[in-house]
Design an enzyme around this catalytic site. Structure first.
Site, PDB file in Angstrom:
ATOM      1  CE  LYS A  75      11.997  -2.583  -4.873  1.00 14.47           C
ATOM      2  NZ  LYS A  75      12.815  -3.664  -5.461  1.00 14.47           N
ATOM      3  CD  GLU A  91      17.835 -13.064  -7.059  1.00 13.29           C
ATOM      4  OE1 GLU A  91      17.302 -13.594  -6.075  1.00 13.29           O
ATOM      5  OE2 GLU A  91      17.453 -11.983  -7.534  1.00 13.29           O
ATOM      6  CB  CYS A 107      -0.901   0.051   1.223  1.00 12.69           C
ATOM      7  SG  CYS A 107      -1.904  -1.393   1.464  1.00 12.69           S
ATOM      8  CG  HIS A 111      18.468 -37.456  -3.607  1.00 14.43           C
ATOM      9  ND1 HIS A 111      18.763 -38.728  -3.153  1.00 14.43           N
ATOM     10  CD2 HIS A 111      19.660 -36.866  -3.861  1.00 14.43           C
ATOM     11  CE1 HIS A 111      20.071 -38.875  -3.102  1.00 14.43           C
ATOM     12  NE2 HIS A 111      20.643 -37.755  -3.540  1.00 14.43           N
ATOM     13  CD  GLU A 127      10.784 -11.462  -8.407  1.00 12.89           C
ATOM     14  OE1 GLU A 127      10.093 -11.005  -7.498  1.00 12.89           O
ATOM     15  OE2 GLU A 127      12.027 -11.336  -8.448  1.00 12.89           O
ATOM     16  NE  ARG A 152       4.715   1.706  -0.555  1.00 16.51           N
ATOM     17  CZ  ARG A 152       5.597   1.699   0.431  1.00 16.51           C
ATOM     18  NH1 ARG A 152       6.797   2.147   0.223  1.00 16.51           N
ATOM     19  NH2 ARG A 152       5.282   1.243   1.618  1.00 16.51           N
ATOM     20  CE  LYS A 193      14.777 -11.171  -9.443  1.00 14.59           C
ATOM     21  NZ  LYS A 193      15.144 -10.452  -8.275  1.00 14.59           N
ATOM     22  CG  ASN A 201       0.455   1.987   3.749  1.00 13.78           C
ATOM     23  OD1 ASN A 201      -0.560   2.022   3.085  1.00 13.78           O
ATOM     24  ND2 ASN A 201       1.608   2.488   3.354  1.00 13.78           N
ATOM     25  N   GLY A 202      -0.555  -1.373   6.487  1.00 18.35           N
ATOM     26  CA  GLY A 202      -0.256  -2.263   7.615  1.00 18.35           C
ATOM     27  C   GLY A 202      -1.437  -3.168   7.904  1.00 18.35           C
ATOM     28  CD1 TRP A 239      -0.108  -5.751  -3.373  1.00 17.87           C
ATOM     29  CD2 TRP A 239      -0.220  -6.653  -1.349  1.00 17.87           C
ATOM     30  NE1 TRP A 239       0.408  -7.027  -3.452  1.00 17.87           N
ATOM     31  CE2 TRP A 239       0.356  -7.598  -2.224  1.00 17.87           C
ATOM     32  CE3 TRP A 239      -0.396  -7.006  -0.014  1.00 17.87           C
ATOM     33  CZ2 TRP A 239       0.749  -8.870  -1.807  1.00 17.87           C
ATOM     34  CZ3 TRP A 239       0.003  -8.269   0.400  1.00 17.87           C
ATOM     35  CH2 TRP A 239       0.564  -9.181  -0.497  1.00 17.87           C
TER      36      TRP A 239
END
Ligand code: F6R
Length: 609
Positions: free
Chosen positions: A604, A482, A2, A505, A489, A27, A486, A101-102, A75
């Site tokens: 973000k 990584e 948010c 395995h 996402e 964000r 990348k 926000n939160g 968000w």
């Protein structure tokens, strides 16, 4: 996650709010809304989807006249993305309006209580509880009501609040969610992050936990929870405004990929003096470094992946045992934190809720030192850690990290070399050679970036892939993690990273004709082992893309496509090998038409658990 923007001043608020929210788009959000006081009433407009929907609906803000307003990009956490759940939220007679926000963790309990007192809820959000609770406590003094609400709510919040009968004021308060305040020539402004205010001011105040701000056109006053006025120092933001703009690139992600040589140089150079590593901000003597018995690296996502690399580098060079933990696990697993332990929290934003909670958990234990490797100056993790080492990547706007990740690696290399020397594990000459290798990295990254068309062509072939695997051993396993994150996402292609020795395995059963396997072979001592793993997947039909050091040409017989990286010390190969993987992910995502800067469902700065 948010975004909040608020303005009170001489100008029309709505266009300023829309402009600020646009700067916070990175964000991540799924709906947006504005509330503006028009001289008589507070009027609200909300829209699900992108900010441009709200902008069109409000005719660029013209439909909401007035000089005091708050805006929000949401968000979704509690309740689906919808116009009703979008912020701002009103109290019952629309005289108090709130953006948040939160997460209010005890919102269900508070909601029940408020319902028994006759309050009716229209949304499914936790935020609406704040609006009604403010209403419940409000007796004409906004500050009094805000303090009472702060005493009742549990969880995290950054709030922007307008009271209709105090039209010359705007209020803001925070706990564990970022909020900044700035004063410009024509008014006062609040925001979740610096890019939203840069156009108006470079001097910002970072609001601390449980501080309350009263903003007026000409004046900003800060108070503690006891309503006592407090003095605060502003921080000058030195970034170039263009740093938070696309600067001719199609996407922030591509711009940030290309900024890596500079970001690496900026993080590295100030810490190398006369061929030696000097990390002044660490503030630890060689004796104190020598007394470290164990290191925990704690972080989330890509920052966690830099920790996986750091384990190999610290253990290899400084011979200190390192455990790498996901912050969301560490905070609840009762880790053994005794005297002589160092906890390194890695975070680009410095606001990631789990990383911040892990830091606080570590700080409860006497004798434990907490070091933050952080990119955002003045962020919560930077403020609360015992020691801070900043990465100088500049503002990172694309949701998927690239340049911050690269600078976090640099911070780790510098620390590992310095620790190794302080512990007598590395001679001056050996350290000198490593430093020379580090100094070559920016130029080597430039060489890789110059070659991106070849990777782009290869990426175009994999736009329709269903899944892609990444394999490697040692540090190459860390790079694989990584590379895989990348890709998945931003392109939404399913992808997994495996330690190459683990394939047999279980995972190898997933390999079928044409499956792309990206094999990392930058560790010469593990090269032959990797070749065996490559042969195993090729035999089962995999198409193998190999990423290896220049000169390893015999790999061309054992794989289908090869990307070479320049030679560096084996501890630093991640900094080079990750570049083609970032470029590959970027072009696959572009080929699929994905919104690379703002991938679906992602934010973000993850300021909730
Ligand atoms: C992935 C990515 C995330 C972040 C993670 C931690 O590209 O950007 O996985 O690395 O959310 O964020 P910070 O570093 O801000 O704590």
């Amino acid at each position: 996650m948010c975004g909040i923007v608020g303005y009170i001043g001489n100008e029309q608020a709505a266009p300023i709010l829309l402009d600020g929210l646009e700067k916070l788009e990175y964000r991540g959000y799924d709906s947006a809304g504005l509330a503006v006081y028009d001289g008589t009433d507070i009027r609200v407009m909300k829209a699900t989807g992108r900010l441009k929907v709200l902008s069109e609906l409000s005719h660029g803000g013209a439909m909401l006249p007035g000089c005091a307003g708050i805006g929000h990009t949401r968000w979704a956490t509690h309740g689906m993305p919808s116009d009703t759940n979008a912020h701002p939220h009103f109290n019952k007679d629309e005289s108090i309006v709130v953006v948040h926000n939160g997460i209010i963790e005890n919102y269900l309990k508070l909601k029940k209580l408020l319902e028994t007192r006759g309050y009716q809820f229209v949304s499914q959000t936790d935020t609406e509880v704040v609006a009604h609770l403010l209403d419940y406590y409000y007796q004409g003094d906004p500050m009094e009501a805000i303090v009472k609400v702060m005493q009742r709510v549990e969880g995290s919040y950054a709030l922007g609040i307008l009271f209709k009968d105090h039209p010359e004021e705007m209020y803001a308060v925070r706990k564990d969610s970022p909020l900044i305040v700035g004063k410009c020539a024509h008014g006062s402004i609040i925001a979740s992050d610096v890019p939203a205010v840069l156009k108006y001011t470079r001097d910002v105040f970072f609001i601390q936990n449980e501080e309350i701000v009263r903003l007026e056109k000409e004046n900003i006053a800060f108070f503690n929870i006891d309503k006592e006025e407090i003095q605060k120092e502003s921080t000058r933001i030195e970034w170039d405004v263009n740093a938070a703009e696309k600067g001719g690139y199609e996407h922030f992600m591509l711009k940030e990929i290309n900024e890596q040589p500079k970001a690496v140089r900026d993080t590295l150079n100030p810490r190398i003096k006369d061929g030696r590593i000097v990390i002044e901000e660490l503030g630890m003597t060689p004796e104190e470094v020598a007394a470290i018995r164990k290191i925990y690296v704690v972080a989330c996502g890509s920052a966690y992946h830099t920790g996986v690399t750091a384990k190999y580098v610290f253990e290899g060079l400084a011979r200190i045992p390192v455990e790498v933990d996901l912050a969301s696990e560490f905070r609840y697993r009762n880790p053994i934190l005794d005297e002589g332990t160092m906890v390194i929290i890695v975070s680009q934003s410095g606001e990631t809720a789990d990383s911040l909670a892990a830091l606080r958990e570590a700080k409860k234990h006497p004798g434990v030192r907490v070091l933050g490797i952080v990119n955002v100056v003045g962020s919560s993790i930077a403020r609360e850690a015992d020691h801070v080492m900043y990465t100088w990547a500049g503002p990172e706007i694309a949701v998927a990290t690239t340049k911050a990740y690269s600078t976090q690696l640099i911070a780790f290399y510098l620390l590992a070399i310095r620790f190794a020397q302080d512990r007598g594990k590395l001679s001056e000459a050996e350290a000198g050679n490593l430093i020379k290798e580090l100094q070559r990295l920016p130029e080597q990254i430039e060489m890789l970036l110059a070659n991106k068309e070849r990777i782009q062509r290869f990426a175009n072939r994999y736009v329709a892939a269903r899944e892609i695997f990444f394999i490697g051993r040692g540090i190459d396993y860390a790079i694989s993690l990584e590379g895989s994150l990348k890709l998945k996402e931003i392109s939404y292609i399913h992808s997994e990273a495996y330690a190459a020795g683990e394939l047999k395995h279980g995972t190898i059963s997933l390999i079928e004709e044409g499956t792309l396997v990206t094999a990392l072979l930058t560790q010469e001592d593990l090269y032959k082992k990797m070749i065996s793993n490559i042969v195993e997947v090729q035999t089962r039909g995999a198409f193998v893309l190999a990423v290896t050091n220049v000169g390893n040409t015999e790999i061309e017989k054992a794989s289908d496509y090869v990307i070479y990286i320049p030679k560096t010390n084996p501890y630093f190969t991640n900094s080079l090998a990750v570049i083609p993987l970032q470029i590959f992910s970027y072009y696959v995502a572009i080929g699929k038409g994905c919104d690379v800067d703002k991938p679906r469902n992602l934010a973000k700065s993850v300021t909730v658990e």
